[in-house]
Scaffold this motif. Structure first.
Motif, PDB file in Angstrom:
ATOM      1  N   MET A  33     -55.237 -28.274  58.876  1.00 37.87           N
ATOM      2  CA  MET A  33     -55.578 -29.266  57.850  1.00 37.87           C
ATOM      3  C   MET A  33     -54.352 -30.107  57.537  1.00 37.87           C
ATOM      4  O   MET A  33     -53.210 -29.704  57.791  1.00 37.87           O
ATOM      5  N   ALA A  34     -54.611 -31.294  57.014  1.00 38.33           N
ATOM      6  CA  ALA A  34     -53.554 -32.174  56.530  1.00 38.33           C
ATOM      7  C   ALA A  34     -54.072 -32.869  55.289  1.00 38.33           C
ATOM      8  O   ALA A  34     -55.269 -33.135  55.160  1.00 38.33           O
ATOM      9  N   LEU A  35     -53.178 -33.159  54.362  1.00 36.34           N
ATOM     10  CA  LEU A  35     -53.562 -33.886  53.162  1.00 36.34           C
ATOM     11  C   LEU A  35     -53.695 -35.369  53.481  1.00 36.34           C
ATOM     12  O   LEU A  35     -53.033 -35.892  54.385  1.00 36.34           O
ATOM     13  N   ARG A  36     -54.554 -36.052  52.733  1.00 38.67           N
ATOM     14  CA  ARG A  36     -54.779 -37.484  52.919  1.00 38.67           C
ATOM     15  C   ARG A  36     -54.065 -38.280  51.836  1.00 38.67           C
ATOM     16  O   ARG A  36     -53.953 -37.837  50.691  1.00 38.67           O
ATOM     17  N   LYS A  37     -53.606 -39.475  52.186  1.00 41.59           N
ATOM     18  CA  LYS A  37     -52.985 -40.355  51.205  1.00 41.59           C
ATOM     19  C   LYS A  37     -53.965 -40.727  50.105  1.00 41.59           C
ATOM     20  O   LYS A  37     -53.573 -40.935  48.947  1.00 41.59           O
ATOM     21  N   SER A  38     -55.241 -40.823  50.452  1.00 40.91           N
ATOM     22  CA  SER A  38     -56.267 -41.232  49.496  1.00 40.91           C
ATOM     23  C   SER A  38     -56.860 -40.067  48.715  1.00 40.91           C
ATOM     24  O   SER A  38     -57.751 -40.254  47.901  1.00 40.91           O
ATOM     25  N   GLY A  39     -56.379 -38.849  48.968  1.00 40.74           N
ATOM     26  CA  GLY A  39     -56.896 -37.670  48.282  1.00 40.74           C
ATOM     27  C   GLY A  39     -57.752 -36.802  49.184  1.00 40.74           C
ATOM     28  O   GLY A  39     -58.368 -37.287  50.134  1.00 40.74           O
ATOM     29  N   GLY A  70     -36.333 -27.787  54.670  1.00 36.79           N
ATOM     30  CA  GLY A  70     -37.312 -28.436  55.513  1.00 36.79           C
ATOM     31  C   GLY A  70     -37.440 -29.911  55.205  1.00 36.79           C
ATOM     32  O   GLY A  70     -36.624 -30.498  54.481  1.00 36.79           O
ATOM     33  N   LEU A  71     -38.484 -30.514  55.754  1.00 38.92           N
ATOM     34  CA  LEU A  71     -38.786 -31.931  55.559  1.00 38.92           C
ATOM     35  C   LEU A  71     -40.181 -32.074  54.966  1.00 38.92           C
ATOM     36  O   LEU A  71     -41.068 -31.277  55.266  1.00 38.92           O
ATOM     37  N   PRO A  72     -40.420 -33.095  54.130  1.00 41.31           N
ATOM     38  CA  PRO A  72     -41.774 -33.311  53.605  1.00 41.31           C
ATOM     39  C   PRO A  72     -42.746 -33.612  54.741  1.00 41.31           C
ATOM     40  O   PRO A  72     -42.404 -34.330  55.681  1.00 41.31           O
ATOM     41  N   GLU A  73     -43.943 -33.073  54.643  1.00 45.80           N
ATOM     42  CA  GLU A  73     -44.982 -33.355  55.627  1.00 45.80           C
ATOM     43  C   GLU A  73     -45.666 -34.692  55.308  1.00 45.80           C
ATOM     44  O   GLU A  73     -45.920 -35.011  54.148  1.00 45.80           O
ATOM     45  N   SER A  74     -45.956 -35.440  56.348  1.00 46.52           N
ATOM     46  CA  SER A  74     -46.646 -36.718  56.179  1.00 46.52           C
ATOM     47  C   SER A  74     -48.119 -36.492  55.836  1.00 46.52           C
ATOM     48  O   SER A  74     -48.698 -35.452  56.155  1.00 46.52           O
ATOM     49  N   ARG A  75     -48.715 -37.489  55.185  1.00 48.38           N
ATOM     50  CA  ARG A  75     -50.146 -37.447  54.875  1.00 48.38           C
ATOM     51  C   ARG A  75     -50.931 -38.312  55.847  1.00 48.38           C
ATOM     52  O   ARG A  75     -50.425 -39.344  56.315  1.00 48.38           O
ATOM     53  N   PHE A  76     -52.152 -37.903  56.104  1.00 49.04           N
ATOM     54  CA  PHE A  76     -53.029 -38.697  56.966  1.00 49.04           C
ATOM     55  C   PHE A  76     -53.380 -39.998  56.273  1.00 49.04           C
ATOM     56  O   PHE A  76     -53.764 -40.023  55.101  1.00 49.04           O
ATOM     57  N   ALA A  77     -53.239 -41.110  57.001  1.00 48.79           N
ATOM     58  CA  ALA A  77     -53.401 -42.436  56.403  1.00 48.79           C
ATOM     59  C   ALA A  77     -54.851 -42.925  56.408  1.00 48.79           C
ATOM     60  O   ALA A  77     -55.123 -44.015  55.888  1.00 48.79           O
ATOM     61  N   GLY A  78     -55.757 -42.160  56.982  1.00 52.45           N
ATOM     62  CA  GLY A  78     -57.151 -42.585  57.031  1.00 52.45           C
ATOM     63  C   GLY A  78     -57.978 -42.093  55.862  1.00 52.45           C
ATOM     64  O   GLY A  78     -57.523 -41.286  55.076  1.00 52.45           O
TER      65      GLY A  78
END
Length: 291
Positions: free
Chosen positions: A58-64, A283-291
């Motif tokens: 799973m990955a978090l989304r920028k839009s929630g 560590g490094l922050p994980e990116s969020r899915f942009a869709g």
């Protein structure tokens, strides 16, 4: 260094720890138990969501909410309602495959590999889900996809086919999301049954890999040499991710179910979510899915 059981949830197949730097919460999944979990940095306020199929990542989304790779394709997960909506199934003609491990690149694309459920043939592939929800195949002839992650600048992509005995490095084009120039980054010692599972990259550009069935976490230098080995209290450690308010805690998932019955059984801590403190690494922050 000290290792503690953070949450004793006995996940059948714990995977994919994911630290949310915005809300300061840790997510992880139970692939076989078909659940997503969340807790605070110190293991409190545990919450869970059920999903309708085995979940690979799973990955978090920028839009929630989140984007998840379920057995039969990419889906959106709404944390407020618990609803799961299909985006696309890239392998409708392969019922013996399912989607597995995945992470998001610096441009917000979700890169996920599939796996052969029988772990016998090179029937799986690596895919990229773009923010416009289009799906692109990046690699094929894989048995079990695992450990996708990127160098700090995003230009090197690390990935493993668990049963190859190798971790690979690719040149990653941030503009297009394409991979090229695959090379062997590191070879595993498979004599004790270990296999490359989940990975993450720390702020110094070193790759941490969980070597399932061998109970080891290995930190590889950027040149592929072994820098450090951490022995876990369980053999079936599955994935790693740095988190906590200072990104200096290494969270480790594990499995409770003996998928390889010929190996020794793990102690009572099997299936727990672990936290490792005082490693002296961030560590490094994980990116969020942009869709």
């Amino acid at each position: 260094m000290r290792i503690e059981v953070l949450v004793d949830v006995k996940t059948q197949l714990g995977e994919g720890p994911l630290w949310d730097v915005e809300e300061e919460r840790l997510y992880w999944i139970d692939s076989a138990g078909m659940s997503v979990f969340r807790c605070t940095a110190d293991g409190r306020e545990v919450r869970s969501w059920d999903v309708p199929q085995p979940i690979g990542s799973m990955a978090l989304r920028k839009s929630g909410g989140a984007v998840v790779s379920l057995a039969r394709g990419f889906h959106f997960l709404d944390f407020k309602t618990g609803e799961v909506d299909l985006i696309h199934d890239p392998e409708p003609d392969k019922p013996d495959n399912r989607l597995n491990d995945g992470k998001v690149d610096k441009r917000g694309r979700f890169v996920v590999g599939s796996m052969d459920l029988k772990e016998a043939g090179k029937n799986a592939s690596l895919y990229r889900l773009d923010p416009d929800l289009s799906v692109h195949k990046l690699e094929n002839e894989i048995i079990v996809s695992n450990g996708p992650c990127w160098s700090p600048n995003g230009e090197t992509f690390y990935f493993a086919d668990s049963w190859s005995g190798e971790i690979w490095a690719y040149k990653y084009d941030l503009e297009t999301g394409s991979v090229s120039n695959r090379r062997v980054f590191a070879k595993l010692d498979t004599s004790t049954g270990g296999a490359a599972d989940g990975s993450t990259v720390d702020s110094e550009g070193f790759v941490w890999n969980a070597q399932v069935y061998d109970g080891k976490l290995v930190r590889y230098a950027p040149d592929g040499s072994i820098d450090r080995v951490v022995q876990m209290p369980v053999r079936r450690a599955t994935s790693v991710m740095f988190g906590g308010p200072k990104l200096d805690v290494l969270y480790v998932t594990s499995m409770a179910t003996p998928y390889q019955p010929q190996l020794p059984r793990d102690p009572i801590e099997r299936g727990s979510l672990f936290a490792i403190y005082d490693l002296g690494v961030k560590g490094l922050p994980e990116s969020r899915f942009a869709g």
